[in-house]
Design an enzyme around this catalytic site. Structure first.
Site, short mmCIF file in Angstrom:
data_model
loop_
_atom_site.label_atom_id
_atom_site.label_comp_id
_atom_site.label_asym_id
_atom_site.label_seq_id
_atom_site.Cartn_x
_atom_site.Cartn_y
_atom_site.Cartn_z
N CYS A 18 0.81 -1.21 0.00
CA CYS A 18 0.00 0.00 0.00
C CYS A 18 0.85 1.27 0.00
O CYS A 18 0.32 2.37 -0.13
CB CYS A 18 -0.94 -0.01 1.21
N ASP A 51 -14.98 5.93 1.80
CA ASP A 51 -15.15 4.64 2.48
C ASP A 51 -14.33 3.55 1.81
O ASP A 51 -13.77 3.73 0.73
CB ASP A 51 -16.64 4.26 2.50
N HIS A 141 -8.61 -11.06 -14.46
CA HIS A 141 -8.05 -10.51 -15.70
C HIS A 141 -6.54 -10.39 -15.53
O HIS A 141 -6.05 -10.06 -14.45
CB HIS A 141 -8.66 -9.13 -15.99
N SER A 142 -5.80 -10.63 -16.59
CA SER A 142 -4.34 -10.56 -16.53
C SER A 142 -3.78 -9.81 -17.73
O SER A 142 -4.33 -9.88 -18.83
CB SER A 142 -3.75 -11.98 -16.48
N ASP A 228 -10.39 0.32 7.72
CA ASP A 228 -9.11 -0.35 7.94
C ASP A 228 -7.99 0.62 7.63
O ASP A 228 -8.09 1.47 6.76
CB ASP A 228 -8.99 -1.66 7.15
#
Length: 346
Positions: A18, A51, A141-142, A228
């Site tokens: 992150c 949110d 999906h790739s 979170d």
């Protein structure tokens, strides 16, 4: 040692986990000009309060929770990377009080640099977490990319009356944090080759621990707001609650749970570049004194971080008990207060 084991996934990424999120100030600028048109009445949660997921009412007893999260490697081990990314993505469902029901995989890999066996290990790691959460990976999906990217679209269900939003905290609420801080700091030490084996174990323990208490917390009327803590750090995500709820927040620094080795490293100046970007985006909304490293800690980007709960003063023990029975050591860290949407750390 075979070839796949020698590959260091973090060497391909400019920022891991992150910590590679777009800085909050830049994201706000980007989204400020995005038109919002024709929102249906069934859309209970959209982009208006920052949110964790969108929520769409299906009927009187069910609402669909939908979210997506993906990032570049925060660790070198492919299986661990897959586990961390999947845990982080599913966390947004729990942060809305929902129950996960299925996921779709998002896969971007530099096919000319990574063996197929390494990519398979990443996907196997993600699938193992979904299996632990009791959900299938039903598709995805790739694409071929310059950096490895992995994550999930996660879908869940929640009762429309039990959705936990950022904007519903109340004056006097107690703030409780479900996991210790310091993941970004540990990732910075890892990338420098300085993280101990015990530090890595602690990092892996928390980043792969599903935030399952979110489902039980949704059943408590006294739990008013839930989120979170991820890429914007504790301060950034708590400020989102403050802005949405039009309240201030007061946090006791010494009450913050911190991974011990992360505390050692941050005091030595080890931190991610994302921490500085976070602080530049919202530091003017935070009052904190003391050593510079304290700012680095509260703005440290968390990958698969803990649930942050805003609840009535009378139910702290119930909330802490919900965490404890699922193997968490949650801590009371402060309270919501009347006033401007600011964070005060003492």
């Amino acid at each position: 040692m075979n070839a796949p084991e020698k590959i260091r996934l973090t060497q391909f990424s400019h920022g891991g986990g992150c910590g590679c999120k777009i800085a909050p100030a830049v994201l706000s600028e980007i989204l400020s000009s995005t038109p919002i048109r024709g929102l249906p009445k069934e859309l209970l949660v959209g982009t208006e309060t920052a949110d964790d997921a969108a929520v769409y009412k299906l009927n009187d007893t069910q609402a669909l929770v939908a979210t997506t999260d993906f990032f570049t490697p925060i660790v070198d081990d492919p299986h661990d990377f897959g586990r961390i990314a999947a845990t982080n993505a599913i966390s947004d469902i729990y942060a809305m009080g929902g129950k996960p029901i299925m996921a779709l995989a998002i896969v971007g890999m530099p096919l000319d640099k990574l063996p197929v066996s390494v990519i398979q290990r990443i996907l196997e790691g993600g699938e193992s977490v979904c299996a632990a959460a009791g959900i299938p990976i039903a598709g995805g999906h790739s694409i071929d990319t310059l950096e490895p990217i992995y994550g999930l679209v996660a879908l869940g269900l929640v009762h429309p009356a039990k959705v936990k939003k950022n904007s519903s905290a109340k004056n006097g609420d107690v703030l409780i944090l479900g996991k210790p801080l310091g993941i970004g700091i540990l990732s910075a030490a890892l990338k420098k080759g300085n993280l101990s084996a015990a530090g890595y174990d602690a990092m892996l323990k928390w980043t792969t621990k599903l935030n399952t208490p979110g489902q039980g917390l949704a059943e408590l009327d006294g739990v008013h707001a839930l989120t979170d803590v991820t890429g914007f750090g504790l301060a950034g995500h708590l400020l989102e609650i403050c802005r949405g709820s039009k309240l201030g927040a007061e946090v006791k620094f010494d009450a913050l749970p911190v991974i011990p080795e992360a505390l050692e490293w941050v005091k030595q100046g080890v931190a991610t570049g994302a921490s500085d970007r976070n602080w530049k985006g919202y530091g003017h909304e935070v009052s904190i004194s003391g050593e510079e490293w304290k700012k680095k800690l509260i703005s440290d980007p968390q990958t698969s971080g803990g649930l942050l709960v805003s609840c009535s003063a009378g139910i702290e023990e119930q909330v802490l008990g919900e965490f404890k029975k699922q193997g968490f050591e949650a801590k009371v860290i402060g309270r919501m207060a009347a006033g401007a949407a600011r964070l005060t750390v003492t």
